[in-house]
Structure formats: structure tokens, C-alpha cells
Design a protein around this motif. Sequence first.
Motif, PDB file in Angstrom:
ATOM      1  N   VAL A   1       0.840  -1.203   0.000  1.00  9.09           N
ATOM      2  CA  VAL A   1       0.000   0.000   0.000  1.00  9.09           C
ATOM      3  C   VAL A   1       0.878   1.258   0.000  1.00  9.09           C
ATOM      4  O   VAL A   1       0.520   2.278  -0.606  1.00  9.09           O
ATOM      5  CB  VAL A   1      -1.037  -0.030   1.144  1.00  9.09           C
ATOM      6  N   ARG A   2       2.051   1.178   0.635  1.00 12.84           N
ATOM      7  CA  ARG A   2       2.938   2.355   0.618  1.00 12.84           C
ATOM      8  C   ARG A   2       3.550   2.571  -0.758  1.00 12.84           C
ATOM      9  O   ARG A   2       3.770   3.711  -1.175  1.00 12.84           O
ATOM     10  CB  ARG A   2       4.027   2.202   1.689  1.00 12.84           C
TER      11      ARG A   2
ATOM     12  N   MET B   1      -2.959  -1.882  -7.307  1.00 12.97           N
ATOM     13  CA  MET B   1      -4.124  -1.996  -6.417  1.00 12.97           C
ATOM     14  C   MET B   1      -4.809  -3.340  -6.615  1.00 12.97           C
ATOM     15  O   MET B   1      -5.275  -3.961  -5.660  1.00 12.97           O
ATOM     16  CB  MET B   1      -5.093  -0.846  -6.745  1.00 12.97           C
TER      17      MET B   1
ATOM     18  N   ALA C   1      -0.548   1.983 -11.360  1.00 13.67           N
ATOM     19  CA  ALA C   1      -1.093   2.109 -10.006  1.00 13.67           C
ATOM     20  C   ALA C   1      -2.350   1.255  -9.852  1.00 13.67           C
ATOM     21  O   ALA C   1      -2.556   0.602  -8.827  1.00 13.67           O
ATOM     22  CB  ALA C   1      -1.403   3.576  -9.703  1.00 13.67           C
TER      23      ALA C   1
ATOM     24  N   ILE D   1       1.974   1.867  -3.498  1.00 13.91           N
ATOM     25  CA  ILE D   1       0.861   2.485  -4.236  1.00 13.91           C
ATOM     26  C   ILE D   1       0.739   3.969  -3.880  1.00 13.91           C
ATOM     27  O   ILE D   1       0.547   4.813  -4.766  1.00 13.91           O
ATOM     28  CB  ILE D   1      -0.466   1.742  -3.943  1.00 13.91           C
TER      29      ILE D   1
ATOM     30  N   VAL E   1       0.778   7.047  -6.487  1.00 13.80           N
ATOM     31  CA  VAL E   1      -0.275   8.071  -6.573  1.00 13.80           C
ATOM     32  C   VAL E   1       0.333   9.467  -6.382  1.00 13.80           C
ATOM     33  O   VAL E   1      -0.049  10.423  -7.071  1.00 13.80           O
ATOM     34  CB  VAL E   1      -1.403   7.788  -5.549  1.00 13.80           C
TER      35      VAL E   1
END
Lengths: 90, 90, 90, 90
Positions: C15-16, C49, C45, C18, C22
Motif C-alpha cells: 500500500v505504501r 491496487m 497504479a 501504491i 499516486v
Amino acid sequence: MAHIQRDRKKLLTRVRRIAGQVAALEQALETGDDCDAVLVQIAAAKGAMHGLMLEVMAGHLSDHLVAEPDQARREAEAAVLLDLLKRHAR
Amino acid sequence: MAHIQRDRKKLLTRVRRIAGQVAALEQALETGDDCDAVLVQIAAAKGAMHGLMLEVMAGHLSDHLVAEPDQARREAEAAVLLDLLKRHAR
Amino acid sequence: MAHIQRDRKKLLTRVRRIAGQVAALEQALETGDDCDAVLVQIAAAKGAMHGLMLEVMAGHLSDHLVAEPDQARREAEAAVLLDLLKRHAR
Amino acid sequence: MAHIQRDRKKLLTRVRRIAGQVAALEQALETGDDCDAVLVQIAAAKGAMHGLMLEVMAGHLSDHLVAEPDQARREAEAAVLLDLLKRHAR
């Protein structure tokens, strides 16, 4: 000549292969109960349908957005494509 | 009784409808050149195939992951499902 | 221990990454106008996800459908998964 | 003016909302273990990413395929789009 005419032979080859996959799937659903195999067959047929869609989209882009000299027509064809992507992709 | 046997009638109804969509698509590709209509037909058939996949997956989850008492079998069936999602979804 | 606790470190790493993608995308949209590069960044991206979703789904299947001894709980968790697939896949 | 410049404000609004979703997801993964909620958050962020992609694609089609007077440039931009669809859609 439109791209569907030009690509007719290879598009028909693809769609007939898909028809065969769907017929095999119908057969598997009629007589068997091996759901793992059925799921793999469904995914393969869906993938083949997606490949056909990309092939028609490639012809569509090439004829109606690249080669088309009239901007208003390009605009109408871009709208068709975008609408399709909006409704059918995730 | 396996879910494919139990759901056979509705799964066959779905797959036969898809076979009809593919036959109509073959017809459209053989005789016509209206690529907007063809793209819409392809997207509809692909969507119907996706719906069939979800229906078989629902039966798969219900029989092989919810109702299955043996953990080792549940593990094997979960792997089939995950593999399918990994290879065929985006 | 729940799978999110067990997998916390690798899920946070994903998640970091991603979040970094972003942030880079926001930067590209603020200062640039290279839309080809932007499209590629967005697709990357989105793909990351999707990879995160598959990883959490794998833990979900493993804990709540394979290892869970209570059938009623397995049923509830299968419904969560199926609902997600119905609403978010094509 | 390129479409990213023209649409900058609404694209940045979208990407910042996504950054917020990703930050909330990181928070949920750091402190919690409610995997159903996490799956829903991931799916929502992925959906928002897809929406952003469609918005940039719409600008791309409009500027580089509809309004672009040079056929060779249209051809190059159509290739970018098709490549993206081939690699990132299913």
C-alpha cells in the motif's frame, strides 16, 4: 473498404473458435460435473472474446480515428469507443 | 450432488443464450460491416460469459468452500479459485 | 490471528508503494502534460491496487473459507467475496 | 493546450481523492484487522483509479485522435491507447 470487410477472414476464424469453445462448454455442462474444468473453459472463452474485442477495436481505431479525414466523424466514433470502455471495463 | 448438476438447467440456459449471441456475431461478421454494432455484440457476449463465470463461481464457493467439511479439500478448491482470479481478472 | 495481522508487513509495503505511485501521478498531473506517461502511470497504479486486492483475497480465502471450522461463518464470508466480485469485476 | 492542462483541476481533484483513499487504507491496514472493510476500501480505490483512467483516455481520444489534424500523429496515439488496453484490460 471498412475494417470488418478487410479483416473478415481472421475475425471469422476467431469467432468460430469461440463458437467451438462455447459448444464444448455446453457439452461439459450437459454431461459432466467437473466444475474446475468448467471454470477454466469459461475463463478461456471469455479471454478469447476479449481478444476478439481488442482486434475489432484495433480496426475501429485504425479506420475511424486514424484514417478518417472528417473530424466530426472521428468525434462520433471516439464516443462509441469511450462508451464501450465505460460500460464494459473495470 | 455437485453444484453443476444442481444448477445444470440454468447454466445450460445461460450457455445456450451465449451460443446464440456468438452465432449472431458470426452472421454479422460474415455479411455486414457495421463495426459499432459488432463491438456492442461482442461486449454483450463477453458480459454474458462473465455472468456465467460468476454463477459457476457462486456454486463453487457454496459447495466446495462453504459446505465442504474437509479442510484439505477446501484448501485445494480455494487454490483453484484464486488461480483463476489471478490469471483472468484485471 | 487474522490474516491482515499476519500479512500486515507485506500488505503495508504494497500500500505504501501504491501511495508513492499516486503521489508521483499527482506530481505529473500538477506540472506536466505528457498524457501517454500519465496513462501508463495510472494503469500501473491500478494494476498494483489489483495485486493488493488479490493478496487480501488470498488471505481471506485461507482464513475465512479454508481454515474456518464454522460453516455459517464460511457462508457469510463467501457472500462478501462473491458480492465484491459481482460489483467490481468485468 | 493539451487536455491534461485543460482538465488539470478535475484530474487533480480525482487523484487527491484517491490519495486520501490510499491513506485511509494504509491506516486500516496498520491498526485494524477487519478484512471485509479492507477489501471494500481496496475495491473502491481501484474503481476510482479506473475512473481517472477513463477520464484521461477521454481527453486523449478527444485531443490526439479527434482534434489532431495530422494522420501520422493520430496513428501513434492510437497505438499508445491500444497497447494500454491490451496490457491492462481483461
